[in-house]
Design an enzyme around this catalytic site. Structure first.
Site, PDB file in Angstrom:
ATOM      1  N   ARG A  30       0.824  -1.212   0.000  1.00 18.75           N
ATOM      2  CA  ARG A  30       0.000   0.000   0.000  1.00 18.75           C
ATOM      3  C   ARG A  30       0.855   1.258   0.000  1.00 18.75           C
ATOM      4  NH1 ARG A  30      -3.487  -0.751   5.112  1.00 18.75           N
ATOM      5  NH2 ARG A  30      -1.431  -1.437   5.752  1.00 18.75           N
ATOM      6  N   ASN A  48      -6.028  -2.975   2.138  1.00 25.66           N
ATOM      7  CA  ASN A  48      -5.994  -4.436   2.216  1.00 25.66           C
ATOM      8  C   ASN A  48      -7.413  -4.968   2.343  1.00 25.66           C
ATOM      9  OD1 ASN A  48      -3.191  -4.544   2.165  1.00 25.66           O
ATOM     10  ND2 ASN A  48      -2.982  -4.658   4.378  1.00 25.66           N
TER      11      ASN A  48
END
Length: 105
Positions: A30, A48
């Site tokens: 990320r 996520n």
């Protein structure tokens, strides 16, 4: 598609949803996605999922979105092992709905 829509698709803004499969959690995916999207001038988000994938939305100039799609499919974070990336709901837009590219938790 009209000629105007074709032109807008080439030089205008687009949005697309993405999902990346593989070893993409616990490898700073990320953070690297946010960094790359910001470098490309893109807006949107990444997070996520409970299924072990990473999902998000990209918004920005078509060329930058295309570059980011390749990055999500082939590069990712240094320790990631990308199996595949899926893209859905790609559409031309007039304005970005986001101010920045954020990591959602």
């Amino acid at each position: 598609m009209s000629a105007a829509a074709t032109v807008n698709k080439k030089i205008g803004l687009i949005t697309t949803d993405f999902e990346v499969f593989g070893k993409v959690q616990g490898v700073y995916f990320r953070k690297h996605t946010q960094r790359r999207a910001t470098e490309l001038g893109l807006k949107g988000w990444v997070m996520n999922t409970a299924q072990g994938t990473v999902i998000g939305q990209l918004q920005g100039p078509q060329g930058a979105v295309e570059d980011m799609k390749v990055w999500l499919q082939k590069v990712g974070s240094p320790k990631a092992k990308i199996e595949k990336a899926a893209f859905r709901n790609e559409l031309p837009i007039n304005n970005c709905a986001f101010r920045t590219f954020e990591i959602r938790r």
